[in-house]
Design a protein around this motif. Structure first.
Motif, PDB file in Angstrom:
ATOM      1  N   VAL A  34       0.843  -1.204   0.000  1.00 48.16           N
ATOM      2  CA  VAL A  34       0.000   0.000   0.000  1.00 48.16           C
ATOM      3  C   VAL A  34       0.876   1.252   0.000  1.00 48.16           C
ATOM      4  O   VAL A  34       0.611   2.214  -0.718  1.00 48.16           O
ATOM      5  CB  VAL A  34      -0.935   0.023   1.225  1.00 48.16           C
ATOM      6  CG1 VAL A  34      -1.728   1.314   1.257  1.00 48.16           C
ATOM      7  CG2 VAL A  34      -1.873  -1.162   1.191  1.00 48.16           C
ATOM      8  N   LEU A  35       1.927   1.211   0.792  1.00 49.26           N
ATOM      9  CA  LEU A  35       2.787   2.391   0.912  1.00 49.26           C
ATOM     10  C   LEU A  35       3.559   2.654  -0.375  1.00 49.26           C
ATOM     11  O   LEU A  35       3.827   3.804  -0.725  1.00 49.26           O
ATOM     12  CB  LEU A  35       3.776   2.197   2.062  1.00 49.26           C
ATOM     13  CG  LEU A  35       3.123   2.011   3.420  1.00 49.26           C
ATOM     14  CD1 LEU A  35       4.174   1.941   4.513  1.00 49.26           C
ATOM     15  CD2 LEU A  35       2.130   3.129   3.692  1.00 49.26           C
ATOM     16  N   GLN A  36       3.878   1.596  -1.055  1.00 47.32           N
ATOM     17  CA  GLN A  36       4.619   1.711  -2.301  1.00 47.32           C
ATOM     18  C   GLN A  36       3.984   2.734  -3.240  1.00 47.32           C
ATOM     19  O   GLN A  36       4.670   3.541  -3.852  1.00 47.32           O
ATOM     20  CB  GLN A  36       4.642   0.340  -2.988  1.00 47.32           C
ATOM     21  CG  GLN A  36       5.110   0.383  -4.429  1.00 47.32           C
ATOM     22  CD  GLN A  36       4.351  -0.639  -5.277  1.00 47.32           C
ATOM     23  OE1 GLN A  36       3.403  -1.260  -4.805  1.00 47.32           O
ATOM     24  NE2 GLN A  36       4.786  -0.798  -6.508  1.00 47.32           N
ATOM     25  N   LEU A  58      -6.109  -5.816  11.699  1.00 49.57           N
ATOM     26  CA  LEU A  58      -5.049  -5.027  11.065  1.00 49.57           C
ATOM     27  C   LEU A  58      -5.028  -5.231   9.553  1.00 49.57           C
ATOM     28  O   LEU A  58      -4.822  -4.286   8.786  1.00 49.57           O
ATOM     29  CB  LEU A  58      -3.689  -5.394  11.672  1.00 49.57           C
ATOM     30  CG  LEU A  58      -3.507  -4.865  13.088  1.00 49.57           C
ATOM     31  CD1 LEU A  58      -2.181  -5.335  13.672  1.00 49.57           C
ATOM     32  CD2 LEU A  58      -3.572  -3.344  13.099  1.00 49.57           C
ATOM     33  N   PHE A  59      -5.243  -6.465   9.160  1.00 52.75           N
ATOM     34  CA  PHE A  59      -5.319  -6.732   7.723  1.00 52.75           C
ATOM     35  C   PHE A  59      -6.427  -5.899   7.085  1.00 52.75           C
ATOM     36  O   PHE A  59      -6.242  -5.263   6.038  1.00 52.75           O
ATOM     37  CB  PHE A  59      -5.562  -8.221   7.473  1.00 52.75           C
ATOM     38  CG  PHE A  59      -5.891  -8.552   6.051  1.00 52.75           C
ATOM     39  CD1 PHE A  59      -4.908  -8.528   5.072  1.00 52.75           C
ATOM     40  CD2 PHE A  59      -7.188  -8.875   5.680  1.00 52.75           C
ATOM     41  CE1 PHE A  59      -5.216  -8.824   3.748  1.00 52.75           C
ATOM     42  CE2 PHE A  59      -7.505  -9.175   4.354  1.00 52.75           C
ATOM     43  CZ  PHE A  59      -6.512  -9.146   3.395  1.00 52.75           C
ATOM     44  N   GLN A  75      -6.260  -3.027   4.140  1.00 53.38           N
ATOM     45  CA  GLN A  75      -7.097  -3.045   2.943  1.00 53.38           C
ATOM     46  C   GLN A  75      -7.948  -1.785   2.857  1.00 53.38           C
ATOM     47  O   GLN A  75      -8.155  -1.229   1.776  1.00 53.38           O
ATOM     48  CB  GLN A  75      -7.990  -4.282   2.935  1.00 53.38           C
ATOM     49  CG  GLN A  75      -7.262  -5.584   2.751  1.00 53.38           C
ATOM     50  CD  GLN A  75      -6.612  -5.685   1.388  1.00 53.38           C
ATOM     51  OE1 GLN A  75      -5.468  -5.277   1.216  1.00 53.38           O
ATOM     52  NE2 GLN A  75      -7.339  -6.195   0.408  1.00 53.38           N
ATOM     53  N   GLY A  76      -8.445  -1.354   3.987  1.00 56.48           N
ATOM     54  CA  GLY A  76      -9.228  -0.114   4.010  1.00 56.48           C
ATOM     55  C   GLY A  76      -8.405   1.046   3.508  1.00 56.48           C
ATOM     56  O   GLY A  76      -8.862   1.844   2.679  1.00 56.48           O
ATOM     57  N   ILE A 106     -13.003  -0.859   9.265  1.00 61.10           N
ATOM     58  CA  ILE A 106     -14.408  -0.989   8.868  1.00 61.10           C
ATOM     59  C   ILE A 106     -14.544  -0.853   7.354  1.00 61.10           C
ATOM     60  O   ILE A 106     -15.254  -1.614   6.701  1.00 61.10           O
ATOM     61  CB  ILE A 106     -15.273   0.063   9.587  1.00 61.10           C
ATOM     62  CG1 ILE A 106     -15.342  -0.276  11.071  1.00 61.10           C
ATOM     63  CG2 ILE A 106     -16.655   0.123   8.984  1.00 61.10           C
ATOM     64  CD1 ILE A 106     -15.922   0.837  11.922  1.00 61.10           C
ATOM     65  N   GLN A 107     -13.855   0.113   6.823  1.00 68.45           N
ATOM     66  CA  GLN A 107     -13.895   0.292   5.371  1.00 68.45           C
ATOM     67  C   GLN A 107     -13.298  -0.931   4.673  1.00 68.45           C
ATOM     68  O   GLN A 107     -13.795  -1.371   3.626  1.00 68.45           O
ATOM     69  CB  GLN A 107     -13.123   1.543   4.967  1.00 68.45           C
ATOM     70  CG  GLN A 107     -13.784   2.844   5.385  1.00 68.45           C
ATOM     71  CD  GLN A 107     -15.103   3.059   4.687  1.00 68.45           C
ATOM     72  OE1 GLN A 107     -16.149   2.633   5.183  1.00 68.45           O
ATOM     73  NE2 GLN A 107     -15.080   3.700   3.529  1.00 68.45           N
ATOM     74  N   GLY A 108     -12.237  -1.460   5.236  1.00 65.74           N
ATOM     75  CA  GLY A 108     -11.629  -2.655   4.666  1.00 65.74           C
ATOM     76  C   GLY A 108     -12.628  -3.802   4.638  1.00 65.74           C
ATOM     77  O   GLY A 108     -12.785  -4.479   3.624  1.00 65.74           O
ATOM     78  N   LEU A 109     -13.319  -3.976   5.741  1.00 66.04           N
ATOM     79  CA  LEU A 109     -14.344  -5.011   5.813  1.00 66.04           C
ATOM     80  C   LEU A 109     -15.399  -4.801   4.729  1.00 66.04           C
ATOM     81  O   LEU A 109     -15.811  -5.731   4.030  1.00 66.04           O
ATOM     82  CB  LEU A 109     -14.984  -4.987   7.197  1.00 66.04           C
ATOM     83  CG  LEU A 109     -15.988  -6.080   7.525  1.00 66.04           C
ATOM     84  CD1 LEU A 109     -15.363  -7.451   7.384  1.00 66.04           C
ATOM     85  CD2 LEU A 109     -16.554  -5.896   8.927  1.00 66.04           C
TER      86      LEU A 109
END
Lengths: 183, 183
Positions: free
Chosen positions: A93-95, A145-146, A150-151, B149-152
């Motif tokens: 994500v940071l990339q 955290l995952f 993704q969020g 939450i957004q990730g979910l």
DNA sequence: CACCCTGTACCGTCCGGTCGGTTAAGTCAT
DNA sequence: ATGACTTAACCGACCGGACGGTACAGGGTG
């Protein structure tokens, strides 16, 4: 006839995929058309179709490129790290500091035209999630955290609210801390 | 709970929007066409265009519907709750147990055809994020939870990995706990 | 009939994909 | 080393179908 023409990359695929991502970012994933990609990449329509025989192949190519980079990032996290996979995800994500070349755009592009094309990503992510869970004592916390990672990915991708630069940095630092504390 | 219908401009709109979401879910956001929506909703093309004069209006309608529901959920969280907004966001994700009627599909549908249409959502979310931050002592922690939450939301929307049912429940419970502990 | 909605024929444009070129860079037998 | 042939990479006109949108003709209810 003075200047030697710049040596063209043998393979125009990266340029094509980059053009496709740029279009998706600025005009929407649905605006990826072979003509538009051809225009943007400086190739002709025929040239694009030479590299990717169908549009589906082009979109699959986008996803492939993303997954390849993803695996590379995961592999680049030092062996010793207790939550390697999680940390690797954060790196991917940071990339993409510049939204411009966020390979995750492939997810939106692909899902817009055919959700089934996401299957390779689904497999990869399922595998990652499994590892993330088993790498940690507290698999639920790891999952949280995952999801946060993704969020963050999707918020950026869609240019949705994710705070100003300072706040973003703080969030990222916190995520790193929380990942480290998982063990 | 009864399906209290808000004062909608036209009465076939919900059916139309539902059809659009169903198409987006199963075939991809890019497959939302007026003809396809008409077929799916049982209306004629003219009927669809009577309710939404352009495709852009239809997509904006999708987003409107989502935002309206979103605000309703936020408002339904008891006044006293310390992290109302965060909790409300979680509720909007949980609401869509059946991916079928996940109003968030609007995000993908809209972003596929014209990212600018996301602006109302961007405004709403920016506002929410501000409140989420200021409601909590630890705004960074609050932001991490918001991102989770957004990730979910997006993992579900795209049918990406989010663990089996038990694990999902555990994650949701954990999220609730973490929200409550924010103070 | 007026009103409000619905159905459908149709139009111009765009899009994915095909196909017959073209150019440049070999390869090779003579 | 030269002409014949092959291949890789790319070009762009074209086709059929799909799509967004328009025009207009019903249709049922007050």
């Amino acid at each position: 006839m003075t200047a030697q023409v710049e040596k063209q990359p043998k393979n125009a695929s990266p340029k094509i995929l980059g053009a496709a991502r740029a279009i998706a970012l600025r005009e929407g994933a649905g605006k990826i058309t072979i003509d538009a990609v051809a225009r943007k990449s400086g190739l002709s329509k025929g040239g694009v179709l030479y590299n990717f025989p169908t549009k589906k192949a082009l979109l699959a190519g986008l996803l492939d490129e993303m997954l390849a980079e993803h695996r590379k990032r995961l592999a680049s996290v030092p062996e010793g790290h207790s939550s390697r996979t999680l940390r690797g995800h954060l790196e991917t994500v940071l990339q993409a500091r510049s939204t411009d070349d966020d390979l995750s755009m492939a997810i939106l592009a692909v899902s817009a035209s055919d959700p089934n094309l996401l299957d390779p990503l689904r497999r990869e992510l399922s595998h990652d999630v499994e590892r993330i869970r088993s790498d940690s004592q507290d698999d639920t916390a790891a999952m949280v955290l995952f999801l946060a990672i993704q969020g963050l990915r999707f918020q950026r991708l869609l240019r949705l609210a994710d705070g100003d630069a300072d706040q973003q940095d703080a969030v990222i630092d916190r995520l790193k801390d929380m990942i480290d504390e998982l063990e």
